[in-house]
Design an enzyme around this catalytic site. Structure first.
Site, PDB file in Angstrom:
ATOM      1  CE  LYS A   1      -4.276  -1.843   1.866  1.00  0.00           C
ATOM      2  NZ  LYS A   1      -5.263  -1.841   2.956  1.00  0.00           N
TER       3      LYS A   1
ATOM      4  CE  LYS B   1      -5.565  -8.619  -1.255  1.00  0.00           C
ATOM      5  NZ  LYS B   1      -5.586  -8.354   0.153  1.00  0.00           N
TER       6      LYS B   1
ATOM      7  CE  LYS C   1     -14.275  -4.981   1.124  1.00  0.00           C
ATOM      8  NZ  LYS C   1     -14.208  -4.479   2.491  1.00  0.00           N
TER       9      LYS C   1
HETATM   10  P1  AMP Z   1     -11.016  -6.450   4.153  1.00  0.00           P
HETATM   11  O1  AMP Z   1     -12.042  -6.181   3.131  1.00  0.00           O
HETATM   12  O2  AMP Z   1      -9.627  -6.207   3.662  1.00  0.00           O
HETATM   13  O3  AMP Z   1     -11.313  -5.849   5.475  1.00  0.00           O
HETATM   14  O4  AMP Z   1     -11.056  -8.033   4.381  1.00  0.00           O
HETATM   15  C1  AMP Z   1     -12.049  -8.657   5.179  1.00  0.00           C
HETATM   16  C2  AMP Z   1     -11.832 -10.148   5.221  1.00  0.00           C
HETATM   17  O5  AMP Z   1     -11.936 -10.712   3.901  1.00  0.00           O
HETATM   18  C3  AMP Z   1     -10.434 -10.558   5.733  1.00  0.00           C
HETATM   19  O6  AMP Z   1     -10.555 -11.708   6.552  1.00  0.00           O
HETATM   20  C4  AMP Z   1      -9.671 -10.894   4.477  1.00  0.00           C
HETATM   21  O7  AMP Z   1      -8.671 -11.856   4.699  1.00  0.00           O
HETATM   22  C5  AMP Z   1     -10.785 -11.493   3.608  1.00  0.00           C
HETATM   23  N1  AMP Z   1     -10.484 -11.328   2.175  1.00  0.00           N
HETATM   24  C6  AMP Z   1     -10.244 -10.166   1.510  1.00  0.00           C
HETATM   25  N2  AMP Z   1      -9.992 -10.393   0.195  1.00  0.00           N
HETATM   26  C7  AMP Z   1     -10.070 -11.742   0.029  1.00  0.00           C
HETATM   27  C8  AMP Z   1      -9.919 -12.618  -1.108  1.00  0.00           C
HETATM   28  N3  AMP Z   1      -9.647 -12.159  -2.319  1.00  0.00           N
HETATM   29  N4  AMP Z   1     -10.079 -13.948  -0.906  1.00  0.00           N
HETATM   30  C9  AMP Z   1     -10.360 -14.446   0.331  1.00  0.00           C
HETATM   31  N5  AMP Z   1     -10.524 -13.675   1.433  1.00  0.00           N
HETATM   32  C10 AMP Z   1     -10.380 -12.348   1.295  1.00  0.00           C
END
Ligand code: AMP
Ligand code: TRP
Length: 331
Positions: free
Chosen positions: A118, A199, A202
């Site tokens: 980031k 991956k 968002k």
């Molecule tokens: P965040 O949106 O970054 O707060 O992520 C929330 C949860 O979603 C966390 O447990 C991340 O590890 C999981 N996560 C985010 N992106 C992915 C992805 N592409 N595949 C699997 N899990 C994800």
């Protein structure tokens, strides 16, 4: 990272940033596990303080925080069983973050993969981006969490949490439970449909790369039908040699609670697999979407859930904060 051996009453904490509509990576990698493991000892935190590290307009953050709570409930978390709350409503999160910043080292934080990624994309990044995983460690340690269900990208942050807990306990006496991470077997890392070596995310994603929970059925179909695969034509689960196809098999198996290998055996042609996957995703997401719109249309109920969650979370977290503060010598 160990396997979750679930006895129905495990103390669980996990968090998600209110940074826009969830995609199926968030859902399959994290939230689906939260639903499965909810119990009166489970705490699910919408980490609005973490979201402040992003460039985000105040009114957008407000709306997205409510969207995020509504999405968790719509996905099947029952706020009368598990505790759903906003991080900023439980003030000891920020306070615990400070205590742990005085335990963490600059070097270990600057080596975090997510920080490096980031920070390399931003000129003059915020200090909060560096200390982000310390705040996360505080989220976890405040609840004496035994298990932390997250996607694969959070492994390193969990390791840091364990390290900080152990360092604190060694220096100041036994204060924190040392948590274990839980990463699901399937779909722990859902990949971008257009760039399967990256991956699903968002923040950075190609227009057709992510499937969001509230995409229209036609959009979901289009994204899956156009997903990048390969040209050898054999339906086989092989993430190294066939990343695009294997990603589709993982998504399929996670929605249908089977294994990617099982799904692969059912198909001979990519097109048939994609068509059925699109239908499976659309039908799986439809009830979540309907419930989400219902909840979002009832702001009083959302407010009630959030206030109830804050009260329950505070009752658990405050004594742990006091325990840590006292151990460090604060009166
Ligand atoms: P965040 O949106 O970054 O707060 O992520 C929330 C949860 O979603 C966390 O447990 C991340 O590890 C999981 N996560 C985010 N992106 C992915 C992805 N592409 N595949 C699997 N899990 C994800
Ligand atoms: N850092 C996590 C992410 O980006 C979100 C998070 C914050 C979290 N606090 C947490 C996850 C505590 C698990 C436990 O996805």
């Amino acid at each position: 990272m160990e396997e979750l051996i679930y006895d129905g009453t495990m103390r669980i904490l996990s968090g998600i940033q209110p940074s826009g509509t969830m995609h199926i990576g968030n859902y399959l990698g994290a939230v689906k596990q939260w639903v499965a493991y909810q119990n009166p000892e489970a705490f699910y935190c919408v980490v609005d303080l973490h979201a402040l590290t992003l460039e985000i307009e105040p009114e957008v953050l407000r709306e997205q925080s409510l969207d995020c709570v509504a999405t968790l409930l719509a996905a099947g978390i029952d706020p009368e069983i598990a505790t759903v709350f906003l991080q900023s409503h439980v003030s000891v999160h920020a306070q615990m973050g400070w205590l742990l910043e005085c335990v963490a080292n600059f070097g270990e934080l600057s080596r975090m993969t997510q920080f490096k990624e980031k920070a390399s994309r931003q000129k003059g990044y915020r200090v909060g981006l560096l200390t982000y995983p310390v705040l996360m460690a505080g989220d976890i340690l405040l609840y004496d969490a035994e298990q932390v269900p997250v996607g694969d990208d959070q492994r390193q942050h969990l390791e840091l949490t364990r390290e900080l807990a152990e360092r604190f306990n060694n220096r100041f006496g036994l204060t924190f439970a040392v948590p274990v991470g839980y990463v699901p077997h399937a779909a722990a890392r859902v990949m971008d449909l257009q760039e399967p070596e990256r991956k699903m995310s968002k923040s950075i994603s190609s227009p057709l790369g992510s499937i969001y929970l509230f995409d229209e059925p036609a959009e979901i179909e289009k994204k899956i039908m156009k997903a990048v695969t390969d040209t050898d034509g054999e339906v086989r689960f092989d993430p190294k040699k066939k990343p695009g196809l294997s990603n589709l098999l993982e998504i399929f198996s996670s929605f249908d609670n089977s294994t990617p290998q099982d799904v692969a055996q059912r198909y001979e042609r990519y097109g048939d697999l994609k068509k059925d996957l699109a239908e499976l995703v659309v039908t799986s997401l439809a009830p979540i979407k309907a419930r989400y719109h219902e909840l979002r249309g009832d702001p009083a109920e959302l407010d009630r859930v959030i206030a109830h969650g804050a009260k329950k979370a505070m009752a658990t977290a405050e004594p742990v904060y006091r325990r840590a503060a006292a151990a460090m010598g604060l009166i």
